[in-house]
Design a protein around this motif. Structure first.
Motif, short mmCIF file in Angstrom:
data_model
loop_
_atom_site.label_atom_id
_atom_site.label_comp_id
_atom_site.label_asym_id
_atom_site.label_seq_id
_atom_site.Cartn_x
_atom_site.Cartn_y
_atom_site.Cartn_z
N THR A 1 4.54 -10.44 23.88
CA THR A 1 5.93 -10.75 23.55
C THR A 1 6.16 -10.75 22.04
O THR A 1 7.15 -10.22 21.55
N ARG A 2 5.24 -11.37 21.31
CA ARG A 2 5.38 -11.40 19.85
C ARG A 2 5.46 -9.99 19.28
O ARG A 2 6.33 -9.68 18.46
N GLU A 3 4.54 -9.12 19.70
CA GLU A 3 4.53 -7.77 19.15
C GLU A 3 5.76 -6.98 19.61
O GLU A 3 6.31 -6.18 18.85
N PHE A 4 6.20 -7.22 20.83
CA PHE A 4 7.40 -6.56 21.33
C PHE A 4 8.59 -6.88 20.44
O PHE A 4 9.35 -5.99 20.02
N MET A 5 8.78 -8.15 20.11
CA MET A 5 9.90 -8.57 19.26
C MET A 5 9.73 -8.04 17.84
O MET A 5 10.71 -7.62 17.20
N GLN A 6 8.51 -8.05 17.33
CA GLN A 6 8.26 -7.51 15.99
C GLN A 6 8.67 -6.03 15.92
O GLN A 6 9.30 -5.59 14.94
N ILE A 7 8.31 -5.29 16.94
CA ILE A 7 8.59 -3.85 16.93
C ILE A 7 10.09 -3.58 17.05
O ILE A 7 10.63 -2.69 16.38
N LEU A 8 10.78 -4.34 17.89
CA LEU A 8 12.23 -4.18 17.97
C LEU A 8 12.85 -4.35 16.59
O LEU A 8 13.65 -3.52 16.13
N ARG A 9 12.50 -5.42 15.91
CA ARG A 9 13.08 -5.68 14.58
C ARG A 9 12.69 -4.57 13.59
O ARG A 9 13.51 -4.13 12.78
N GLN A 10 11.44 -4.15 13.64
CA GLN A 10 10.98 -3.12 12.72
C GLN A 10 11.78 -1.83 12.90
O GLN A 10 12.26 -1.23 11.93
N LEU A 11 11.94 -1.41 14.12
CA LEU A 11 12.62 -0.13 14.36
C LEU A 11 14.12 -0.22 14.13
O LEU A 11 14.76 0.78 13.79
N LEU B 1 -2.39 -3.65 21.72
CA LEU B 1 -1.38 -3.66 22.77
C LEU B 1 -0.44 -2.46 22.69
O LEU B 1 -0.09 -1.86 23.72
N TYR B 2 -0.01 -2.13 21.49
CA TYR B 2 0.98 -1.08 21.31
C TYR B 2 0.57 -0.15 20.17
O TYR B 2 0.01 -0.61 19.17
N ALA B 3 0.91 1.11 20.32
CA ALA B 3 0.69 2.07 19.24
C ALA B 3 1.71 3.19 19.35
O ALA B 3 2.01 3.67 20.45
N PHE B 4 2.28 3.55 18.22
CA PHE B 4 3.15 4.74 18.17
C PHE B 4 3.14 5.26 16.74
O PHE B 4 2.84 4.52 15.79
N GLU B 5 3.44 6.53 16.59
CA GLU B 5 3.39 7.18 15.29
C GLU B 5 4.70 7.91 15.00
O GLU B 5 5.22 8.64 15.83
N ASN B 6 5.22 7.65 13.80
CA ASN B 6 6.39 8.38 13.28
C ASN B 6 7.58 8.32 14.22
O ASN B 6 8.27 9.32 14.44
N ALA B 7 7.82 7.13 14.76
CA ALA B 7 8.98 6.96 15.63
C ALA B 7 10.26 7.03 14.80
O ALA B 7 10.36 6.46 13.71
N VAL B 8 11.24 7.73 15.33
CA VAL B 8 12.52 7.89 14.65
C VAL B 8 13.61 7.23 15.48
O VAL B 8 13.85 7.61 16.63
N LEU B 9 14.23 6.22 14.92
CA LEU B 9 15.38 5.58 15.55
C LEU B 9 16.55 5.76 14.59
O LEU B 9 16.69 5.05 13.60
#
Length: 375
Positions: free
Chosen positions: A140-150, A163-171
């Motif tokens: 949950t912590r990482e999920f929320m961190q990633i939402l805010r980051q993107l 838990l999670y990994a992605f590269e060069n995501a474009v939002l």
């Protein structure tokens, strides 16, 4: 939409069959058609609510994100927003960040998100989530961190963990307006996540002394992090023109609870590992026959419904006074519900909302003696 006290009031978008009774073997009569959902949204708006929660419950007839998209598309631009609940185990956060950003850009100002870690491993496992309590909160912590980051950092963005990994995501584009993060959880780890990442920390209705203790814990965390939080309260509500009528309506709601349904519901408690849900269950133990937890707070919904099991019960002045007591404690976001949801939203709007939104604080305070203090 604001009121003089700056609180926000939300209703509940019920995604299952709705009716006047809970805990029956028979399905409630009213189906959650798209037309009904749209009617519930517009009725809640007319009643003065500014958003509706779409819960993520695996026993609901509708998957809530799909239903939310359909309801937003069907409703008017001036209708209330939707607070869309999500379980991190069901979506990759990079994709979900894009999904919510798309919704906010298509329906500006009408999208919020409620992060739900989940309190029952058995329920989570129904759709493939078998993580234990500790791992769910780490996720949950990482999920929320990633939402805010993107949502806030310029693209492209990358992330890497166990838990999670992605590269060069474009939002791009980013959400046209910020998407508030609502989050609840009674365990220490949940409170820490809320202090670090949430905008609104949600609690289920409990005795006032229990709520005060948790508020004190959260304010201590606020002081450590230096970031302000808003506090929200989730309860049911049963209001009638007189207290006697409200009590009668409460008893009627559970008057057809089937013994077999009740027994299966109690048995399901064995699978609960969420601290907040355990607190709801424990709070019902040893109550008198009237199921009153404290003045104005009734635990009957917990006879047949998981999640929050209490309802504010009383006449309009008593219900408004109870809400004012919560405001004085520090709550400024309220999520209410009642059965059937359309009629109860309208009734709350007619009987209680004018007391909450009208007049000065001093004029509204004349009703606070209608709910007795809690020792």
């Amino acid at each position: 939409m604001t009121n003089p006290s700056q609180s926000e009031f939300l209703w509940f978008l019920h995604l299952s069959r709705d009716g006047e009774f809970i805990g029956t073997k028979e399905k409630p009569p009213r189906k959650p058609t798209l037309a009904y959902l749209q009617s519930l949204i517009s009725t809640a708006g007319e009643a003065g609510f500014e958003a509706l929660l779409t819960a993520t419950n695996y026993h609901s007839e509708h998957e809530n994100y799909t239903a939310a998209v359909a309801a937003l598309a069907r409703s008017a631009p001036t209708d209330p927003a939707l607070l869309i609940a999500v379980r991190p185990g069901m979506f990759h956060p990079a994709m979900y960040a894009k999904m919510l950003a798309t919704l906010q850009n298509l329906f500006p100002g009408r999208v919020r998100v409620n992060i739900v870690t989940g309190s029952s491993p058995a329920e989570n496992a129904m759709y493939g989530d078998r993580e234990d309590h500790g791992k769910r909160y780490e996720r949950t912590r990482e999920f929320m961190q990633i939402l805010r980051q993107l949502w806030t950092a310029p693209p492209p963005q990358s992330f890497s963990s166990d838990l999670y990994a992605f590269e060069n995501a474009v939002l791009d584009p980013a959400p046209v307006q910020p998407i508030p993060l609502y989050f609840g959880g009674a365990s220490p780890v949940a409170q820490g996540i809320a202090a670090d990442l949430a905008d609104v920390y949600l609690m289920w209705g409990e005795r006032e002394d229990m709520l005060a203790e948790r508020l004190a814990q959260m304010r201590a965390l606020e002081a450590q992090t230096g970031r302000p939080l808003r506090y929200g309260l989730r309860t049911h509500v049963i209001v009638r023109e007189t207290e006697a009528e409200a009590r009668e309506a409460a008893e009627r709601l559970i008057s057809r609870v089937d013994p077999d349904v009740r027994a299966a519901f109690v048995a399901s408690h064995a699978h609960v590992d969420g601290v907040g849900q355990k607190r709801q269950i424990d709070m019902m133990k040893g109550l008198d026959a009237d199921l009153m937890v404290e003045p104005g707070l009734w635990a009957g919904v917990g006879m047949a419904r998981s999640g929050v099991g209490v309802a504010i019960v009383g006449d309009p002045q008593q219900v408004a006074a109870k809400i004012r007591r919560y405001e004085d404690m520090g709550f400024s976001s309220f999520i209410f519900s009642g059965y059937p949801h359309l009629e109860e939203a309208r009734r709350f709007g007619e009987l209680v909302m004018p007391l909450l939104k009208g007049g000065t604080r001093e004029e509204r305070a004349i009703h606070t003696d209608r709910v007795a203090p809690v020792a």
